[in-house]
Design a protein around this motif. Structure first.
Motif, mmCIF file in Angstrom:
data_model
loop_
_atom_site.group_PDB
_atom_site.id
_atom_site.type_symbol
_atom_site.label_atom_id
_atom_site.label_comp_id
_atom_site.label_asym_id
_atom_site.label_seq_id
_atom_site.Cartn_x
_atom_site.Cartn_y
_atom_site.Cartn_z
ATOM 1 N N SER A 118 0.786 -1.238 -0.080
ATOM 2 C CA SER A 118 0.017 0.155 -0.049
ATOM 3 C C SER A 118 0.856 1.062 0.129
ATOM 4 O O SER A 118 2.004 1.378 0.613
ATOM 5 C CB SER A 118 -0.819 -0.112 1.243
ATOM 6 N N LEU A 119 0.614 2.083 -1.009
ATOM 7 C CA LEU A 119 1.472 3.504 -1.008
ATOM 8 C C LEU A 119 0.347 4.551 -0.886
ATOM 9 O O LEU A 119 -0.748 4.541 -1.713
ATOM 10 C CB LEU A 119 2.080 3.525 -2.307
ATOM 11 N N ASP A 120 0.546 5.700 -0.097
ATOM 12 C CA ASP A 120 -0.244 6.785 -0.018
ATOM 13 C C ASP A 120 0.074 7.746 -0.710
ATOM 14 O O ASP A 120 1.123 7.917 -1.700
ATOM 15 C CB ASP A 120 -0.519 6.999 1.343
ATOM 16 N N PHE A 121 -0.789 8.992 -0.645
ATOM 17 C CA PHE A 121 -0.425 10.200 -1.607
ATOM 18 C C PHE A 121 0.885 10.735 -1.440
ATOM 19 O O PHE A 121 1.584 11.138 -2.505
ATOM 20 C CB PHE A 121 -1.395 11.481 -1.144
ATOM 21 N N GLN A 122 1.117 11.020 -0.244
ATOM 22 C CA GLN A 122 2.694 11.510 -0.119
ATOM 23 C C GLN A 122 3.822 10.683 -0.845
ATOM 24 O O GLN A 122 4.782 11.261 -1.384
ATOM 25 C CB GLN A 122 2.773 11.747 1.485
ATOM 26 N N GLY A 123 3.807 9.443 -0.796
ATOM 27 C CA GLY A 123 5.033 8.612 -1.339
ATOM 28 C C GLY A 123 4.995 8.679 -2.788
ATOM 29 O O GLY A 123 5.909 8.742 -3.446
ATOM 30 N N PHE A 124 3.608 8.723 -3.356
ATOM 31 C CA PHE A 124 3.583 9.078 -4.840
ATOM 32 C C PHE A 124 4.015 10.301 -5.283
ATOM 33 O O PHE A 124 4.779 10.233 -6.435
ATOM 34 C CB PHE A 124 2.009 8.672 -5.223
ATOM 35 N N LYS A 125 3.720 11.220 -4.642
ATOM 36 C CA LYS A 125 4.059 12.462 -4.946
ATOM 37 C C LYS A 125 5.810 12.719 -4.885
ATOM 38 O O LYS A 125 6.420 13.099 -5.773
ATOM 39 C CB LYS A 125 3.855 13.703 -4.093
ATOM 40 N N GLY A 126 6.316 12.154 -3.714
ATOM 41 C CA GLY A 126 7.817 12.105 -3.622
ATOM 42 C C GLY A 126 8.313 11.433 -4.660
ATOM 43 O O GLY A 126 9.593 11.940 -5.048
ATOM 44 N N MET A 127 7.960 10.600 -5.202
ATOM 45 C CA MET A 127 8.633 9.489 -6.104
ATOM 46 C C MET A 127 8.555 10.372 -7.548
ATOM 47 O O MET A 127 9.528 10.418 -8.066
ATOM 48 C CB MET A 127 7.840 8.173 -6.432
ATOM 49 N N VAL A 128 7.678 11.171 -7.877
ATOM 50 C CA VAL A 128 7.546 11.764 -8.870
ATOM 51 C C VAL A 128 8.337 13.053 -8.833
ATOM 52 O O VAL A 128 9.303 13.187 -9.910
ATOM 53 C CB VAL A 128 6.007 12.247 -9.245
ATOM 54 N N ASN A 129 8.359 13.812 -7.705
ATOM 55 C CA ASN A 129 9.332 14.911 -7.548
ATOM 56 C C ASN A 129 10.698 14.579 -7.569
ATOM 57 O O ASN A 129 11.572 15.035 -8.376
ATOM 58 C CB ASN A 129 9.072 15.189 -6.236
ATOM 59 N N ALA A 130 11.270 12.999 -7.030
ATOM 60 C CA ALA A 130 12.719 12.655 -7.063
ATOM 61 C C ALA A 130 12.966 12.560 -8.452
ATOM 62 O O ALA A 130 14.204 12.410 -9.067
ATOM 63 C CB ALA A 130 12.752 11.397 -6.298
ATOM 64 N N LEU A 131 12.029 12.326 -9.606
ATOM 65 C CA LEU A 131 12.502 12.060 -10.919
ATOM 66 C C LEU A 131 12.409 13.451 -11.896
ATOM 67 O O LEU A 131 12.323 13.586 -12.987
ATOM 68 C CB LEU A 131 11.487 11.170 -11.584
ATOM 69 N N GLY A 132 11.966 14.407 -11.018
ATOM 70 C CA GLY A 132 12.060 15.736 -11.875
ATOM 71 C C GLY A 132 10.679 16.045 -12.411
ATOM 72 O O GLY A 132 10.265 16.928 -13.404
ATOM 73 N N GLY A 133 9.365 15.136 -12.086
ATOM 74 C CA GLY A 133 8.325 15.243 -12.911
ATOM 75 C C GLY A 133 8.224 14.192 -14.061
ATOM 76 O O GLY A 133 9.082 13.508 -14.372
ATOM 77 N N ILE A 134 6.903 14.042 -14.392
ATOM 78 C CA ILE A 134 6.702 13.267 -15.344
ATOM 79 C C ILE A 134 5.746 13.960 -16.402
ATOM 80 O O ILE A 134 4.976 14.636 -16.085
ATOM 81 C CB ILE A 134 5.618 11.837 -14.815
ATOM 82 N N GLU A 135 6.061 13.580 -17.785
ATOM 83 C CA GLU A 135 5.354 14.313 -19.026
ATOM 84 C C GLU A 135 4.206 13.503 -19.248
ATOM 85 O O GLU A 135 4.082 12.429 -19.285
ATOM 86 C CB GLU A 135 6.410 14.364 -20.074
ATOM 87 N N VAL A 136 3.105 14.300 -19.324
ATOM 88 C CA VAL A 136 1.614 14.006 -19.822
ATOM 89 C C VAL A 136 1.324 14.779 -20.824
ATOM 90 O O VAL A 136 1.703 15.878 -21.059
ATOM 91 C CB VAL A 136 0.657 14.093 -18.444
ATOM 92 N N CYS A 137 0.362 14.037 -21.553
ATOM 93 C CA CYS A 137 -0.055 15.015 -22.752
ATOM 94 C C CYS A 137 -1.550 14.885 -23.033
ATOM 95 O O CYS A 137 -2.349 14.085 -23.967
ATOM 96 C CB CYS A 137 0.413 14.352 -24.054
ATOM 97 N N PRO A 138 -2.317 15.583 -21.943
ATOM 98 C CA PRO A 138 -3.927 15.669 -22.186
ATOM 99 C C PRO A 138 -4.168 16.292 -23.351
ATOM 100 O O PRO A 138 -3.668 17.271 -24.034
ATOM 101 C CB PRO A 138 -4.360 16.578 -21.007
ATOM 102 N N LYS A 139 -5.228 15.658 -24.301
ATOM 103 C CA LYS A 139 -5.826 15.917 -25.347
ATOM 104 C C LYS A 139 -6.774 17.291 -25.445
ATOM 105 O O LYS A 139 -6.885 17.970 -26.286
ATOM 106 C CB LYS A 139 -6.412 14.965 -26.294
#
Length: 427
Positions: free
Chosen positions: A155-176
């Motif tokens: 189980s992983l909560d909100f804070q862990g998810f954000k921290g993982m993304v931030n440690a990678l410098g963010g993730i690129e998304v492409c909403p249409k």
């Protein structure tokens, strides 16, 4: 798991290893799982239940304080093949209307078995903030409704998810299209852009402002986001500093069963699966359709589509790789439960069994045409259907995996279910 492998290769110091290892919380679920669990149909394969928790305790309180118990935002089963040459990531929509067995609440009392959204199972067990009880009830519910035996959970909560993304410098998304979601607190222009911190979390949580507003569209975005996160982790998490930030955020928000608690068991698991090719890692969602088709007043839930869902569960239980394209093609024209007309006969010799089975069928949305006694007692539950009702017969038969089923020349215009002494209800 990828990051744990990199940690080992980076020669991280003992202090860092001990710190990260100590971050991981373990929960005891074994004593809360009764003996009535599915048998393991394939030796060596593993089913890992992943829960995205949206608990509103501590730092998560800003996402809403109106929840009095623990909540699960996403629910996924990862099946690792026994030969570790392929894996399937199966999402279970949180709005899935399923049977929830009796579970131990956080206060030690037992809940009554009933049917509701699948994510309520996490809330029932977590009524007092006990992750072990929350996870145990969810495991029991997944076991019961899929026939798969869950081996581990994370189980992983909100804070862990954000921290993982931030440690990678963010993730690129492409909403249409532009996204304006007041509930997720997200305003985003159309087109490719890098998101992190609150915007990354809001993007994977947004629901009502995109598509039909259902959980199904959100599942697709979450699967794409996790693919992108995994790709970037492979490219970027190479230095000890980046790696430590990534793992520190993840482990601080990670809870597992005792069998996976710690970097060592995670490393061992990662070592087993690191060679799985990208084209044999399959993301899919349990075939489903709106429950409104069966119960017109229910506009909030989905139900799993049979026989397609049963085939999917059986394939994974027997460690057979799923052909996603074929599954999706077979799921294009669902047979609503409401359209399945069933005649129920009591073959047990015990009064009332046909009426009980008929009530269960009606509660699930089936159309029961009649209920009565079989001409003579039977030793095993059987089901028959006219050739013209093959699809209806298959839909019901797949929910009675241990029954004997055949097509016949019956002209009654209904599927016939003869309840035997072995009848334990539908899955």
């Amino acid at each position: 798991m990828l990051a744990v492998l990199v940690l080992e290769g980076a020669g991280a110091g003992f202090w860092a290893y001990r710190q990260l290892d100590g971050n991981i919380t373990s929960a005891d679920v074994e004593h809360r799982l009764d003996g009535d669990r599915p048998e393991k149909a394939s030796s060596g394969s593993k089913n890992i239940l992943l829960v995205g928790s949206d608990s509103r305790a501590g730092a998560n309180a800003k996402y809403g304080k109106d929840l009095s118990t623990m909540q699960s935002d996403t629910l996924t089963v990862v099946h690792l093949a026994a030969n570790r040459e392929w894996a399937t990531v199966m999402s279970l929509p949180r709005d899935s209307y399923v049977h929830i067995p009796s579970c131990e609440r956080g206060d030690g009392k037992k809940s009554a078995p009933h049917s509701f959204k699948i994510n309520e199972s996490f809330a029932i067990g977590g009524s007092k903030g006990d992750m072990g009880a929350a996870s145990a009830c969810t495991i029991k519910t997944v076991d019961k409704n899929t026939g798969l035996r869950v081996d581990h959970f994370m189980s992983l909560d909100f804070q862990g998810f954000k921290g993982m993304v931030n440690a990678l410098g963010g993730i690129e998304v492409c909403p249409k299209t532009p996204i304006h979601d007041t509930k997720a607190h997200l305003d985003m222009a159309a087109g490719c852009q890098t998101v992190k911190d609150e915007r990354a979390l809001a993007y994977v949580r947004t629901r009502y402002s995109l598509g039909d507003g259902s959980d199904l569209g959100r599942i697709g975005r979450q699967q794409e986001f996790m693919r992108a996160l995994a790709r970037k982790a492979q490219q970027k998490v190479t230095s000890p500093a980046e790696l430590y930030d990534f793992l520190d955020s993840m482990t601080k928000s990670l809870t597992t069963d005792k069998g996976l608690a710690g970097l060592k068991p995670l490393y061992e698991l990662a070592s087993e699966v690191k060679g799985i090719p990208k084209d044999r890692l399959t993301f899919l969602t349990v075939p489903n359709y709106p429950r409104e088709a069966d119960i017109p007043t229910d506009k909030a839930n989905v139900v799993w589509q049979y026989p397609q869902a049963a085939r999917l569960f059986d394939q994974l239980a027997h460690d057979k790789e799923v052909d996603k394209k074929r599954m999706e093609a077979e799921s294009k024209n669902p047979v609503p439960t409401r359209s399945v007309r069933v005649r129920v006969l009591n073959g047990t010799g015990k009064a009332g069994r046909a009426a009980e089975a008929a009530a269960e069928l009606r509660a699930l949305g089936f159309t029961v045409t009649s209920a009565g006694n079989a001409p003579e007692p039977v030793r095993k539950t059987t089901m028959s259907y006219p050739a013209s009702l093959r699809r209806s017969g298959e839909a019901l038969a797949s929910r009675l995996p241990d029954s004997t089923t055949w097509a016949d020349n019956d002209s009654s215009g209904a599927v016939t279910l003869t309840v035997g002494p072995d009848y334990e209800g539908l899955r």
